[in-house]
Design a protein around this motif. Structure first.
Motif, PDB file in Angstrom:
ATOM      1  N   HIS A  12       0.907  -0.988  -0.059  1.00 28.13           N
ATOM      2  CA  HIS A  12      -0.013   0.046  -0.209  1.00 28.13           C
ATOM      3  C   HIS A  12       1.142   1.196  -0.142  1.00 28.13           C
ATOM      4  CE1 HIS A  12      -2.991  -3.020   1.425  1.00 28.13           C
ATOM      5  NE2 HIS A  12      -3.710  -2.335   0.806  1.00 28.13           N
ATOM      6  N   PHE A  13       0.510   2.262  -0.601  1.00 24.85           N
ATOM      7  CA  PHE A  13       1.175   3.599  -0.672  1.00 24.85           C
ATOM      8  C   PHE A  13       1.088   4.025   0.726  1.00 24.85           C
ATOM      9  CE2 PHE A  13       1.371   8.376  -0.779  1.00 24.85           C
ATOM     10  CZ  PHE A  13       2.433   8.278  -1.769  1.00 24.85           C
ATOM     11  N   THR A  14       2.472   4.440   1.052  1.00 23.11           N
ATOM     12  CA  THR A  14       2.732   5.053   2.506  1.00 23.11           C
ATOM     13  C   THR A  14       2.756   6.568   2.482  1.00 23.11           C
ATOM     14  OG1 THR A  14       3.763   2.937   3.187  1.00 23.11           O
ATOM     15  CG2 THR A  14       4.019   4.720   4.486  1.00 23.11           C
ATOM     16  N   ASP A  15       2.115   7.143   3.504  1.00 20.85           N
ATOM     17  CA  ASP A  15       1.912   8.568   3.576  1.00 20.85           C
ATOM     18  C   ASP A  15       3.147   8.931   4.551  1.00 20.85           C
ATOM     19  OD1 ASP A  15       1.652  10.927   4.924  1.00 20.85           O
ATOM     20  OD2 ASP A  15      -0.305  11.021   3.787  1.00 20.85           O
ATOM     21  N   LEU A  16       4.169   9.681   4.005  1.00 26.82           N
ATOM     22  CA  LEU A  16       5.393   9.859   4.654  1.00 26.82           C
ATOM     23  C   LEU A  16       5.410  10.564   5.971  1.00 26.82           C
ATOM     24  CD1 LEU A  16       7.893  10.745   1.759  1.00 26.82           C
ATOM     25  CD2 LEU A  16       7.353   8.473   2.500  1.00 26.82           C
ATOM     26  N   ILE A  17       4.422  11.481   5.959  1.00 25.25           N
ATOM     27  CA  ILE A  17       4.144  12.261   7.051  1.00 25.25           C
ATOM     28  C   ILE A  17       3.446  11.590   8.391  1.00 25.25           C
ATOM     29  CG2 ILE A  17       3.135  14.443   8.037  1.00 25.25           C
ATOM     30  CD1 ILE A  17       3.458  15.791   5.336  1.00 25.25           C
ATOM     31  N   GLU A  18       2.593  10.995   7.987  1.00 28.62           N
ATOM     32  CA  GLU A  18       1.771  10.253   8.998  1.00 28.62           C
ATOM     33  C   GLU A  18       2.432   8.997   9.519  1.00 28.62           C
ATOM     34  OE1 GLU A  18      -2.500   7.580   8.956  1.00 28.62           O
ATOM     35  OE2 GLU A  18      -1.964   8.985   7.492  1.00 28.62           O
ATOM     36  N   ALA A  19       3.236   8.309   8.785  1.00 31.42           N
ATOM     37  CA  ALA A  19       4.073   7.311   9.160  1.00 31.42           C
ATOM     38  C   ALA A  19       5.460   7.388   9.640  1.00 31.42           C
ATOM     39  CB  ALA A  19       4.081   6.305   8.105  1.00 31.42           C
ATOM     40  N   LYS A  20       5.854   9.072   9.589  1.00 33.22           N
ATOM     41  CA  LYS A  20       7.232   9.296  10.090  1.00 33.22           C
ATOM     42  C   LYS A  20       8.316   8.679   9.270  1.00 33.22           C
ATOM     43  CE  LYS A  20       5.528  10.740  14.563  1.00 33.22           C
ATOM     44  NZ  LYS A  20       5.601  10.439  15.982  1.00 33.22           N
ATOM     45  N   ILE A  21       8.190   8.746   7.914  1.00 35.35           N
ATOM     46  CA  ILE A  21       9.240   8.018   7.228  1.00 35.35           C
ATOM     47  C   ILE A  21       9.946   9.200   6.507  1.00 35.35           C
ATOM     48  CG2 ILE A  21       9.273   6.581   4.717  1.00 35.35           C
ATOM     49  CD1 ILE A  21       8.532   5.004   7.200  1.00 35.35           C
ATOM     50  N   ASP A  22      11.236   8.715   6.221  1.00 38.50           N
ATOM     51  CA  ASP A  22      12.199   9.599   5.539  1.00 38.50           C
ATOM     52  C   ASP A  22      12.142   9.473   4.206  1.00 38.50           C
ATOM     53  OD1 ASP A  22      13.582  10.861   8.127  1.00 38.50           O
ATOM     54  OD2 ASP A  22      14.371   8.945   8.400  1.00 38.50           O
ATOM     55  N   VAL A  23      12.113   8.283   3.800  1.00 40.94           N
ATOM     56  CA  VAL A  23      12.234   8.015   2.208  1.00 40.94           C
ATOM     57  C   VAL A  23      11.433   7.071   1.800  1.00 40.94           C
ATOM     58  CG1 VAL A  23      13.935   7.660   0.203  1.00 40.94           C
ATOM     59  CG2 VAL A  23      14.615   8.677   2.105  1.00 40.94           C
ATOM     60  N   GLY A  24      10.734   7.077   0.827  1.00 38.63           N
ATOM     61  CA  GLY A  24       9.772   6.024   0.207  1.00 38.63           C
ATOM     62  C   GLY A  24      10.240   5.631  -1.107  1.00 38.63           C
ATOM     63  N   PHE A  25       9.918   4.288  -1.367  1.00 38.28           N
ATOM     64  CA  PHE A  25      10.130   3.652  -2.801  1.00 38.28           C
ATOM     65  C   PHE A  25       8.820   3.208  -3.136  1.00 38.28           C
ATOM     66  CE2 PHE A  25      14.173   3.833  -0.873  1.00 38.28           C
ATOM     67  CZ  PHE A  25      15.101   4.028  -1.841  1.00 38.28           C
ATOM     68  N   ARG A  26       8.770   3.400  -4.486  1.00 40.04           N
ATOM     69  CA  ARG A  26       7.417   2.525  -4.865  1.00 40.04           C
ATOM     70  C   ARG A  26       7.804   2.092  -6.539  1.00 40.04           C
ATOM     71  NH1 ARG A  26       2.164   6.281  -5.824  1.00 40.04           N
ATOM     72  NH2 ARG A  26       1.509   4.208  -6.512  1.00 40.04           N
ATOM     73  N   ALA A  27       7.159   1.159  -7.009  1.00 33.87           N
ATOM     74  CA  ALA A  27       7.191   0.677  -8.169  1.00 33.87           C
ATOM     75  C   ALA A  27       6.007   0.913  -9.168  1.00 33.87           C
ATOM     76  CB  ALA A  27       7.472  -1.092  -8.225  1.00 33.87           C
ATOM     77  N   GLY A  28       6.227   1.370 -10.327  1.00 33.16           N
ATOM     78  CA  GLY A  28       5.022   1.621 -11.088  1.00 33.16           C
ATOM     79  C   GLY A  28       5.438   3.110 -11.641  1.00 33.16           C
ATOM     80  N   HIS A  29       4.158   4.003 -11.287  1.00 33.98           N
ATOM     81  CA  HIS A  29       4.255   5.219 -11.546  1.00 33.98           C
ATOM     82  C   HIS A  29       4.483   6.128 -10.288  1.00 33.98           C
ATOM     83  CE1 HIS A  29       3.056   3.962 -15.538  1.00 33.98           C
ATOM     84  NE2 HIS A  29       2.516   3.336 -14.972  1.00 33.98           N
ATOM     85  N   PRO A  30       5.029   7.712 -10.548  1.00 32.67           N
ATOM     86  CA  PRO A  30       5.529   8.385  -9.398  1.00 32.67           C
ATOM     87  C   PRO A  30       4.166   8.681  -8.789  1.00 32.67           C
ATOM     88  CG  PRO A  30       5.308   9.708 -11.591  1.00 32.67           C
ATOM     89  CD  PRO A  30       5.381   8.429 -11.825  1.00 32.67           C
ATOM     90  N   PRO A  31       4.358   9.110  -7.291  1.00 25.60           N
ATOM     91  CA  PRO A  31       3.200   9.612  -6.460  1.00 25.60           C
ATOM     92  C   PRO A  31       2.743  10.808  -6.909  1.00 25.60           C
ATOM     93  CG  PRO A  31       5.351   9.782  -5.367  1.00 25.60           C
ATOM     94  CD  PRO A  31       5.581   8.991  -6.677  1.00 25.60           C
ATOM     95  N   GLU A  32       1.489  10.804  -6.780  1.00 20.15           N
ATOM     96  CA  GLU A  32       0.803  12.234  -7.317  1.00 20.15           C
ATOM     97  C   GLU A  32       0.652  13.434  -6.412  1.00 20.15           C
ATOM     98  OE1 GLU A  32      -3.104  10.924  -8.566  1.00 20.15           O
ATOM     99  OE2 GLU A  32      -2.223   9.855 -10.549  1.00 20.15           O
ATOM    100  N   ARG A  33       1.050  12.948  -4.858  1.00 19.22           N
ATOM    101  CA  ARG A  33       0.979  13.951  -4.142  1.00 19.22           C
ATOM    102  C   ARG A  33       2.274  15.074  -4.232  1.00 19.22           C
ATOM    103  NH1 ARG A  33      -1.285  10.175   0.536  1.00 19.22           N
ATOM    104  NH2 ARG A  33      -2.535   8.616  -0.532  1.00 19.22           N
ATOM    105  N   ASN A  34       2.290  16.047  -3.241  1.00 20.59           N
ATOM    106  CA  ASN A  34       3.134  17.016  -3.145  1.00 20.59           C
ATOM    107  C   ASN A  34       4.552  16.422  -2.494  1.00 20.59           C
ATOM    108  OD1 ASN A  34       4.399  19.785  -3.630  1.00 20.59           O
ATOM    109  ND2 ASN A  34       3.585  20.314  -1.277  1.00 20.59           N
ATOM    110  N   LEU A  35       5.162  15.757  -3.265  1.00 25.63           N
ATOM    111  CA  LEU A  35       6.577  15.076  -2.904  1.00 25.63           C
ATOM    112  C   LEU A  35       7.350  15.458  -4.136  1.00 25.63           C
ATOM    113  CD1 LEU A  35       4.762  11.922  -1.636  1.00 25.63           C
ATOM    114  CD2 LEU A  35       5.907  13.496  -0.135  1.00 25.63           C
ATOM    115  N   VAL A  36       8.833  15.036  -3.559  1.00 26.88           N
ATOM    116  CA  VAL A  36       9.991  14.964  -4.651  1.00 26.88           C
ATOM    117  C   VAL A  36       9.925  13.725  -5.075  1.00 26.88           C
ATOM    118  CG1 VAL A  36      12.134  15.341  -5.098  1.00 26.88           C
ATOM    119  CG2 VAL A  36      11.210  16.938  -3.414  1.00 26.88           C
ATOM    120  N   ALA A  37      10.191  13.179  -6.190  1.00 21.53           N
ATOM    121  CA  ALA A  37       9.969  11.987  -6.732  1.00 21.53           C
ATOM    122  C   ALA A  37      11.149  11.859  -7.660  1.00 21.53           C
ATOM    123  CB  ALA A  37       8.745  11.756  -7.536  1.00 21.53           C
ATOM    124  N   ARG A  38      11.959  10.850  -7.612  1.00 11.22           N
ATOM    125  CA  ARG A  38      13.274  10.659  -8.503  1.00 11.22           C
ATOM    126  C   ARG A  38      13.141   9.254  -9.043  1.00 11.22           C
ATOM    127  NH1 ARG A  38      17.676  14.053  -7.342  1.00 11.22           N
ATOM    128  NH2 ARG A  38      18.369  13.024  -9.168  1.00 11.22           N
TER     129      ARG A  38
END
Length: 305
Positions: free
Chosen positions: A130-156
């Motif tokens: 499941h997609f993880t909300d960085l702020i809610e989960a207190k995550i520093d860096v997230g990774f995902r496979a597929g397509h970039p997250p559509e939220r207000n995040l920096v995606a590389r």
């Protein structure tokens, strides 16, 4: 003559006002320090000290050299201290969120490589499809496979995912090989169900006019990539699988690559994080390391263009 060494010893003598004390601080004998200073004097062709049995003072030339060289040595000391402190600041916990498919194939070697450079860094790796909300989960860096997250995040995008159509030899023995995309509709296929929405993901195929999407006859669907790969390997059906998940399956014949002309690479592996100006140094170092490592360290992940 090692100029840096002898100038450092010269400055040490001036600061300590003693050859003996400078030798103690440098871990050398007084004779070695005295010899180094004499080498510097011979190289410059001037005397740097007035020496008597009771006193030690600088000549005019020695004073000038000290005034010119001392600030540079201080800057060097400060630079070394900053690098050392920077390494200490990398120590600490980095929290990462990623889908389970990336945990073994990408993040395990990434974490191992980073900790070789920064042994004081530790990780809390939370794997979920499941997609993880960085702020809610207190995550520093997230990774995902597929397509970039559509939220207000920096995606590389750190790599391209090549989708292969594969089947096990046991399936091919029973059902044969499709010759084109249309014949796939006559075969037993597996499917991937999007964990966040529960929707079955259509197959993405390369066509003459570009990418086309096809709903295939699904005899088994899965909400984790690992379980789908395992099912295809067991001969359940033909699956469209991410190349980085296959390891040595193709090379060792556990899976056969079918219809390679239909392979696509529109999807990617993305690293994402919050837009923060005061990002902890350890997180910034990890992000930079991940970007650089992705260029050469993951043979099963195609380099992003």
């Amino acid at each position: 003559m090692d100029k840096a060494r002898v100038i450092t010893l010269f400055i040490g003598v001036v600061r300590a006002k003693s050859f003996s004390q400078a030798a103690v601080e440098a871990g050398l004998t007084p004779q070695a320090v005295s010899k180094a200073v004499r080498q510097l004097e011979e190289h410059l062709g001037v005397r740097l000290f007035h020496r008597t049995t009771r006193s030690l003072s600088l000549t005019d030339e020695g004073q000038r050299l000290f005034e010119l060289a001392n600030p540079g040595l201080r800057l060097l000391d400060e630079a070394l201290d900053q690098v050392q402190n920077s390494r200490r600041e990398v120590d600490g916990l980095i929290r990462i969120a990623a889908p389970t498919s990336l945990g073994t194939n990408l993040l395990a070697p990434l974490i191992a490589g980073f900790q070789q450079q920064y042994p004081g860094a530790s990780f809390d790796l939370q794997l979920s499809d499941h997609f993880t909300d960085l702020i809610e989960a207190k995550i520093d860096v997230g990774f995902r496979a597929g397509h970039p997250p559509e939220r207000n995040l920096v995606a590389r995008r750190i790599g391209d995912i090549v989708l292969h159509i594969c089947a096990a030899p046991s399936y091919i023995e029973r059902h044969g090989v499709p010759r084109n995309a249309q014949e796939l509709l006559q075969h037993r296929c597996t499917g991937f169900r999007q964990p966040n929405t529960g929707r079955l993901v259509p197959w993405e195929l390369h066509g003459e006019g570009g990418t086309v999407f096809m709903d295939v006859p699904c005899v088994a669907s899965f909400n984790t990539a690992e379980s789908e790969v395992a099912a295809v390997r067991e001969g359940v059906g033909i699956g469209q699988l991410a190349g980085f998940m296959l390891g040595d399956d193709l090379a060792q014949g556990r899976l056969r690559h079918l219809l390679p002309q239909l392979d696509t690479h529109n999807a990617g592996v993305y690293m994402y994080y919050q837009q923060r100006t005061r990002m902890p140094l350890r997180v910034r170092h990890f992000i930079d390391y991940a970007i650089e490592a992705s260029k050469h360290a993951f043979p099963n992940l195609r380099k992003a263009k």
